[in-house]
Enzyme design. Structure first.
Site, short mmCIF file in Angstrom:
data_model
loop_
_atom_site.label_atom_id
_atom_site.label_comp_id
_atom_site.label_asym_id
_atom_site.label_seq_id
_atom_site.Cartn_x
_atom_site.Cartn_y
_atom_site.Cartn_z
N CYS A 112 0.87 -1.15 0.00
CA CYS A 112 0.00 0.00 0.00
C CYS A 112 0.92 1.21 0.00
CB CYS A 112 -0.89 -0.03 1.23
SG CYS A 112 -1.85 1.46 1.39
N ASN B 1 -2.28 -7.45 -0.21
CA ASN B 1 -3.63 -7.95 -0.45
C ASN B 1 -3.96 -8.99 0.63
OD1 ASN B 1 -2.44 -7.30 -3.30
ND2 ASN B 1 -4.65 -7.31 -3.55
ZN ZN Z 1 -4.91 -4.26 -4.82
#
Ligand code: ZN
Length: 311
Positions: free
Chosen positions: A239, A248
């Protein structure tokens, strides 16, 4: 009350690999994908036809697709940002292209350098070109549960964008929790707002485990009747707005949890765990996946292996 069957889409070799700085050899990508497919996964977002300048890791997208064993019922999906990407995807004979935009202007401008309106016009022309082929178009909306620049997003705004995709003929739509801002009550609100207005849209949920509640969000999705989830092998991915954050939701952990509910995914958990270990060897670092570390819950150890039992 939960669906009896769930489709797991593997996105690690796209969503995860695009974050990897060191180039992963093409043959290693292909071998991993083929083993993931052999474990029973039947939809895989294998790679993306994006600019090699922007994402050098995915420069080998065409070769990767060419190396995949096309087993019956397998659908190979690829992300395409524009017509150049679409042309490469058509040439590679993928089954589906994923056209994507963000639900907020600031994220769309940052990510794609265009307005949402321009993105949706692009979707329309991708639909027209894809109609001439046998390639299905899947829509994906990023930051659907919150935006790192604009904060909370109104669920009715997300629904109105889903409606715009629906109006141009897109029926399969992923809601992406790009920076891990989803919570179970929010998942419930967003999904129900869409279902109330467009009951025949097929929603897929794409969660990141940025704040540690990715699988709880899946439970909220299951409660709302959603049977399509996207996850990555070993939990890879990242992220950009949460350094060091988990990626994820992890495919093996998801398959493990769904299996404990008696939900059929068609995926063999042990085979998928082998894939996660193979990937760990490729990347040379510990991955976020939990089941791959702890093993199955019924794993037992001989007492003699323990020097002193914990009391
Ligand atoms: Zn993603």
């Amino acid at each position: 009350m939960y669906p009896t069957k769930v489709e797991v889409t593997e996105v690690g070799t796209r969503d995860g690999f695009q974050n990897e700085k060191i180039f992963i050899p093409t043959e290693k990508k292909i071998d991993l994908i083929n083993k993931i497919v052999a474990s029973g996964v039947r939809r895989i977002e294998a790679t993306a036809f994006v600019s090699p300048r922007a994402v050098p890791q995915l420069v080998d997208a065409s070769e990767v697709i060419a190396g995949i064993n096309r087993v019956p019922s397998l659908r190979i999906a690829c992300l395409v940002p524009n017509h150049q990407g679409l042309a490469r995807a058509i040439a590679a004979e993928v089954d589906e292209v994923v056209a994507f935009c963000s639900v907020t202007e600031s994220h769309n401008q940052t990510n794609l350098n265009r307005s949402i309106e321009e993105s949706i016009e692009g979707f329309e022309s991708i639909m027209k070109s894809a109609e001439k082929t046998h390639i299905a178009v899947h829509g994906a909306l990023a930051v659907a549960f919150g935006c790192p620049f604009e904060g909370d997003v109104d669920p009715s705004h997300v629904a109105s964008l889903v409606n715009q995709l629906y109006a141009i003929g897109i029926r399969n739509i992923t809601l992406g929790d790009t920076t891990g801002m989803a919570t179970p009550p929010l998942v419930d609100r967003v999904v129900k707002t869409i279902q109330d207005k467009m009951p025949d849209v097929k929603i897929s949920l794409h969660f990141h485990n940025t704040r540690g509640i990715g699988l709880v969000n899946v439970l909220a999705g299951l409660s709302a009747g959603i049977s399509r989830y996207e996850s990555s092998i070993g939990g890879i991915g990242g992220c950009p707005f949460a350094p060091g954050a988990s990626g994820n939701i992890c495919s093996e952990d998801l398959v493990y949890m769904l299996g404990e509910y008696g939900i059929d995914t068609g995926v063999d958990l042990l085979s998928l765990m082998h894939c996660a270990h193979q990937l760990q060897g490729i990347l040379g670092r510990a991955l976020p996946g939990q089941v791959m570390k702890a093993g199955l819950r019924t794993r037992t150890f001989p007492l003699s292996a323990v020097k002193r039992a914990t009391r």
